[in-house]
Write an enzyme that holds these catalytic residues in place. Structure first.
Site, PDB file in Angstrom:
ATOM      1  N   LEU A 268       2.444  -2.433  -3.604  1.00 43.64           N
ATOM      2  CA  LEU A 268       1.292  -2.484  -4.490  1.00 43.64           C
ATOM      3  C   LEU A 268       0.413  -3.647  -4.062  1.00 43.64           C
ATOM      4  O   LEU A 268       0.924  -4.674  -3.606  1.00 43.64           O
ATOM      5  CB  LEU A 268       1.725  -2.690  -5.950  1.00 43.64           C
ATOM      6  CG  LEU A 268       2.631  -1.631  -6.593  1.00 43.64           C
ATOM      7  CD1 LEU A 268       2.887  -2.006  -8.059  1.00 43.64           C
ATOM      8  CD2 LEU A 268       2.043  -0.246  -6.488  1.00 43.64           C
ATOM      9  N   ASP A 269      -0.890  -3.507  -4.224  1.00 42.67           N
ATOM     10  CA  ASP A 269      -1.790  -4.629  -3.970  1.00 42.67           C
ATOM     11  C   ASP A 269      -1.378  -5.811  -4.850  1.00 42.67           C
ATOM     12  O   ASP A 269      -0.796  -5.625  -5.937  1.00 42.67           O
ATOM     13  CB  ASP A 269      -3.238  -4.248  -4.306  1.00 42.67           C
ATOM     14  CG  ASP A 269      -3.816  -3.231  -3.332  1.00 42.67           C
ATOM     15  OD1 ASP A 269      -3.244  -3.058  -2.245  1.00 42.67           O
ATOM     16  OD2 ASP A 269      -4.835  -2.616  -3.690  1.00 42.67           O
ATOM     17  N   ARG A 270      -1.723  -6.992  -4.416  1.00 41.70           N
ATOM     18  CA  ARG A 270      -1.367  -8.195  -5.160  1.00 41.70           C
ATOM     19  C   ARG A 270      -1.793  -8.103  -6.628  1.00 41.70           C
ATOM     20  O   ARG A 270      -1.035  -8.473  -7.528  1.00 41.70           O
ATOM     21  CB  ARG A 270      -2.021  -9.421  -4.513  1.00 41.70           C
ATOM     22  CG  ARG A 270      -1.668 -10.742  -5.191  1.00 41.70           C
ATOM     23  CD  ARG A 270      -2.489 -11.872  -4.620  1.00 41.70           C
ATOM     24  NE  ARG A 270      -3.902 -11.733  -4.996  1.00 41.70           N
ATOM     25  CZ  ARG A 270      -4.906 -12.370  -4.403  1.00 41.70           C
ATOM     26  NH1 ARG A 270      -4.666 -13.172  -3.383  1.00 41.70           N
ATOM     27  NH2 ARG A 270      -6.139 -12.192  -4.814  1.00 41.70           N
TER      28      ARG A 270
END
Length: 274
Positions: A117-119
């Protein structure tokens, strides 16, 4: 036997090759065997995974564990936490927290997230504890997002995604060398100039949901990289809310869910009524 290992258990070619190289990696009825040997009815096939020597810097900190067994660790990742260490986030990644937890509980597996997942995307992350857990896993993720404007019904965005010219981070639709990308969306509710969406992906391109929603003219709230407003929330309003995880090899089939995090509920109080 090879067909059973690949098709029925879902082993990757790499995982199978590692078992073949390992002494005692494959045994049939307690005796060493080869992947080309026949697998008789009622035979007991055992797989022994190679030992691993890995070290990750352990860092204490909150870790929301939703489920754990000998094969998988399921966590609810907060926004602002990268999966792996990165510039500016050298010691506060999910890897660091999981390494600390493993050490505290006497476990020594490598860190193997099934996906990233993106940050600034919150929600469910599945971590495999060994190679077979990763190579045999199948997952169906459902994302929840708040986009700008009103959408109703459902639809599909089937537009390739690639790097925007001159950027190392930003993606766009239809770029030269773009790769196929397919996103299915369904509107759940509309409030205060925003729409709550349920999204499923056929492909896993970087920033796929964010890019496709911006392409539709409905960027995610808080996603200033792709035209969204940060008036209500300072990160993209994107959450991995449900995960169906299965593995035929490990006889696993479970559905997990993660509630909206606090910042989304604070920014859009009406989500608590959905």
């Amino acid at each position: 036997m090879k067909d059973f290992l690949r098709r029925q258990l879902g082993l990757s070619a790499r995982a199978l090759a590692e078992l073949k190289r390992l002494e005692g990696g494959l045994t049939l009825n307690g005796k060493p065997c080869r992947s080309v040997d026949p697998l008789p009815a009622g035979g007991v096939l055992e797989l022994r995974l190679p030992a691993e020597n890995v070290f990750y810097e352990p860092v204490a900190g909150p870790l929301s564990i939703l489920y754990e067994d000998e094969d998988y660790l399921i966590v609810d990742k907060p926004p602002g936490m990268p999966i792996h260490p990165s510039p500016g986030h050298d010691r506060d990644s999910l890897l660091n927290r999981v390494a600390y937890y493993y050490g505290k509980t006497g476990q020594t597996p490598a860190f193997r997230p099934l996906y990233r997942l993106d940050r600034d995307t919150s929600g469910l992350v599945a971590v495999g504890k060994h190679r077979l857990a990763v190579s045999s896993a199948q997952q169906e993720k459902t994302y929840l997002a708040v986009c700008e404007g009103f959408l109703s019904g459902c639809g599909t965005v089937d537009v390739p995604i690639g790097l925007e010219v001159g950027s190392k981070i930003k993606r766009c639709c239809g770029a030269e060398g773009a790769q196929p990308a397919v996103t299915h969306w369904r509107a759940i509710a509309q409030r205060e100039g925003h729409t709550l969406l349920e999204l499923r992906l056929e492909t896993g391109r970087t920033h796929q949901i964010r890019v496709h929603m911006a392409f539709l003219g409905h960027p995610l709230a808080g996603d200033d990289l792709y035209g969204g407003s940060c008036t209500r929330i300072a990160r993209q309003a994107l959450h991995c809310g449900r995960l169906l995880l299965s593995s035929r090899a490990l006889q696993v089939s479970r559905l997990f869910s993660a509630p909206f995090p606090g910042d989304l509920l604070q920014s859009f109080p009406w989500l608590s009524t959905i």
